[in-house]
Design an enzyme around this catalytic site. Structure first.
Site, PDB file in Angstrom:
ATOM      1  N   ASN A  94       2.599 -10.813 -40.118  1.00 49.48           N
ATOM      2  CA  ASN A  94       3.681  -9.957 -39.658  1.00 49.48           C
ATOM      3  C   ASN A  94       3.664 -10.157 -38.146  1.00 49.48           C
ATOM      4  O   ASN A  94       2.679  -9.808 -37.490  1.00 49.48           O
ATOM      5  CB  ASN A  94       3.395  -8.500 -40.035  1.00 49.48           C
ATOM      6  CG  ASN A  94       4.379  -7.527 -39.427  1.00 49.48           C
ATOM      7  OD1 ASN A  94       5.194  -7.887 -38.585  1.00 49.48           O
ATOM      8  ND2 ASN A  94       4.288  -6.276 -39.834  1.00 49.48           N
ATOM      9  N   ARG A 136      -1.199 -11.937 -34.353  1.00 47.61           N
ATOM     10  CA  ARG A 136      -0.984 -12.716 -33.135  1.00 47.61           C
ATOM     11  C   ARG A 136      -2.306 -13.275 -32.612  1.00 47.61           C
ATOM     12  O   ARG A 136      -2.373 -14.423 -32.167  1.00 47.61           O
ATOM     13  CB  ARG A 136      -0.272 -11.875 -32.080  1.00 47.61           C
ATOM     14  CG  ARG A 136       1.173 -11.555 -32.457  1.00 47.61           C
ATOM     15  CD  ARG A 136       1.962 -10.949 -31.308  1.00 47.61           C
ATOM     16  NE  ARG A 136       1.340  -9.791 -30.698  1.00 47.61           N
ATOM     17  CZ  ARG A 136       1.522  -8.532 -31.091  1.00 47.61           C
ATOM     18  NH1 ARG A 136       2.315  -8.258 -32.113  1.00 47.61           N
ATOM     19  NH2 ARG A 136       0.927  -7.534 -30.456  1.00 47.61           N
ATOM     20  N   ALA A 184       4.761  -8.618 -35.751  1.00 44.37           N
ATOM     21  CA  ALA A 184       4.568  -7.391 -34.969  1.00 44.37           C
ATOM     22  C   ALA A 184       3.110  -6.949 -34.937  1.00 44.37           C
ATOM     23  O   ALA A 184       2.755  -6.028 -34.200  1.00 44.37           O
ATOM     24  CB  ALA A 184       5.440  -6.271 -35.539  1.00 44.37           C
ATOM     25  N   CYS A 185       2.262  -7.604 -35.700  1.00 46.52           N
ATOM     26  CA  CYS A 185       0.851  -7.208 -35.840  1.00 46.52           C
ATOM     27  C   CYS A 185      -0.014  -7.911 -34.797  1.00 46.52           C
ATOM     28  O   CYS A 185      -0.025  -9.130 -34.705  1.00 46.52           O
ATOM     29  CB  CYS A 185       0.391  -7.566 -37.257  1.00 46.52           C
ATOM     30  SG  CYS A 185      -1.386  -7.492 -37.514  1.00 46.52           S
ATOM     31  N   SER A 186      -0.771  -7.140 -34.028  1.00 47.71           N
ATOM     32  CA  SER A 186      -1.620  -7.721 -32.984  1.00 47.71           C
ATOM     33  C   SER A 186      -2.740  -8.576 -33.583  1.00 47.71           C
ATOM     34  O   SER A 186      -3.113  -9.601 -33.007  1.00 47.71           O
ATOM     35  CB  SER A 186      -2.208  -6.631 -32.093  1.00 47.71           C
ATOM     36  OG  SER A 186      -3.047  -5.773 -32.837  1.00 47.71           O
TER      37      SER A 186
END
Length: 119
Positions: A6, A13, A8-10
């Site tokens: 996802n 990333r 948006a997930c740190s």
């Protein structure tokens, strides 16, 4: 190697950054857009050696709406859990890396990403 993320997930990333830093050859699957089928979820669970409740984000609003904390965690309920993950992909723990050796890891830590790279 494939990584389910996802964006948006740190943690996702961070995993991608480490894969890039190590020069890994991988494919990104944005599983919220390209939702895994029930068969794909079962295959990943087999590769992980886990049950569907082990990769379910139980604090997500959808989990609370479904009442997942009260669902049985046994063989008879397994298909129900898999269906819930397919119908509500936000419930899938992330990131998941499928390694080249046929295994997979939930890559929430640097150590787990490195483990996937070593396979």
């Amino acid at each position: 190697m494939e990584i389910w993320i996802n964006p948006a997930c740190s943690k996702c990333r961070s995993a991608i950054s480490l894969l890039d830093a190590e020069g890994a050859d991988y494919t990104v699957r944005r599983y919220l857009e390209d939702v895994p089928s029930e068969d794909e979820i079962r295959a990943v669970l087999d590769r992980l050696g886990l049950e569907p409740w082990d990769i379910t984000r139980t604090q997500e609003p959808a989990a609370k709406e479904l009442g997942l904390k009260d669902w049985p965690r046994d063989a008879a309920a397994r298909d129900r859990w898999v269906t819930a993950l397919t119908e509500h992909p936000k419930l899938i723990q992330r990131p998941i890396i499928t390694a080249d050796d046929g295994t997979a890891v939930v890559a929430r830590t640097e150590e787990a990403v490195r483990d996937a790279l070593s396979r």
